[in-house]
Design a protein around this motif. Sequence first.
Motif, short mmCIF file in Angstrom:
data_model
loop_
_atom_site.label_atom_id
_atom_site.label_comp_id
_atom_site.label_asym_id
_atom_site.label_seq_id
_atom_site.Cartn_x
_atom_site.Cartn_y
_atom_site.Cartn_z
N ILE A 209 6.95 -3.37 4.56
CA ILE A 209 7.37 -4.20 3.43
C ILE A 209 6.90 -5.63 3.63
O ILE A 209 6.35 -6.26 2.73
CB ILE A 209 8.90 -4.15 3.26
CG1 ILE A 209 9.33 -2.75 2.81
CG2 ILE A 209 9.38 -5.19 2.26
CD1 ILE A 209 10.82 -2.52 2.80
N ILE A 243 6.03 -1.36 -2.16
CA ILE A 243 7.30 -1.95 -1.73
C ILE A 243 8.45 -1.40 -2.56
O ILE A 243 9.52 -1.06 -2.03
CB ILE A 243 7.23 -3.49 -1.84
CG1 ILE A 243 6.21 -4.04 -0.83
CG2 ILE A 243 8.60 -4.11 -1.61
CD1 ILE A 243 5.89 -5.51 -1.01
N SER A 251 13.87 -4.43 -1.06
CA SER A 251 12.50 -4.12 -1.44
C SER A 251 12.35 -4.15 -2.96
O SER A 251 11.31 -4.56 -3.49
CB SER A 251 12.07 -2.76 -0.89
OG SER A 251 12.87 -1.72 -1.42
#
Length: 268
Positions: A209, A243, A251
């Motif tokens: 991420i 993401i 996220s």
Amino acid sequence: RRLRFNGRQRQNPSSTFMNNLSQAREFLDSGQPGRAAALLDQVIRSSPDNDEALLLLGRAHLDHLKQPSAAKAAFHRAVALEPADAEAVYHLGKSHFELGEIGEASRRLSLLLAAARDRGNRYLETELRIRMNIVWLAADQPDDGERHANEAMEAWSQQGFHRQHYSHMLARINTELYRGDAEAAWRVVAGSWTTLERTRLLRIQFLRIEACFLRARAALLNAARGRNAARFLSIAREDARCIGRFGLRSSGAIATLLGLTLCGVLDL
């Protein structure tokens, strides 16, 4: 890896405690930080003075759930129990930074860096000088931050691609983005990404991420500067999707931020 400045030994924990701790780590590794935090809360209620459980709880809140206030509380308790535990002190400083408490983060960084040097702890010194690079950026000192990161990596092994090399990559990209140098930021991305993908680092959820977010930011800056905008917007869009697919609140927020930024760049 625990980074202790003292040689104090922890008492042998019970098998139940170790099983719960192991289960919490498995929850984190499998992308279930909420379950990990809930289990660790139970562990800490039964063993309130165990700094290892507090440290893991803090990591769950800071790195996975993106809840720096809860993380700071856990790390503060861990440091109170083990003032010489460098990892706990480091993450407490990082929590301060995530909360915008830059002065306290900088103070802790300076103290910990001096202690690491005094004890010849190269691992911790390297970690501080590259992973906490953003503290220098927040102080409007990009040149100092770049110098610290580069000097730290010059003293590190150049064989393979370790997490330290990954953190150095992030520091370099963040520095160039701070300077507004889109081309330089992308040179770092392009020169490191293929090697990074060959490692197992991107199998770690929060690192993927983080890395995709940074790559997307570099791509967006290049698109905004008119450098092959279609290509760079496509890269940023795909990173935002990647993401978002993790399905976490944190996220999802990052993916939404990137999506809004994409719309803004398209309107330029």
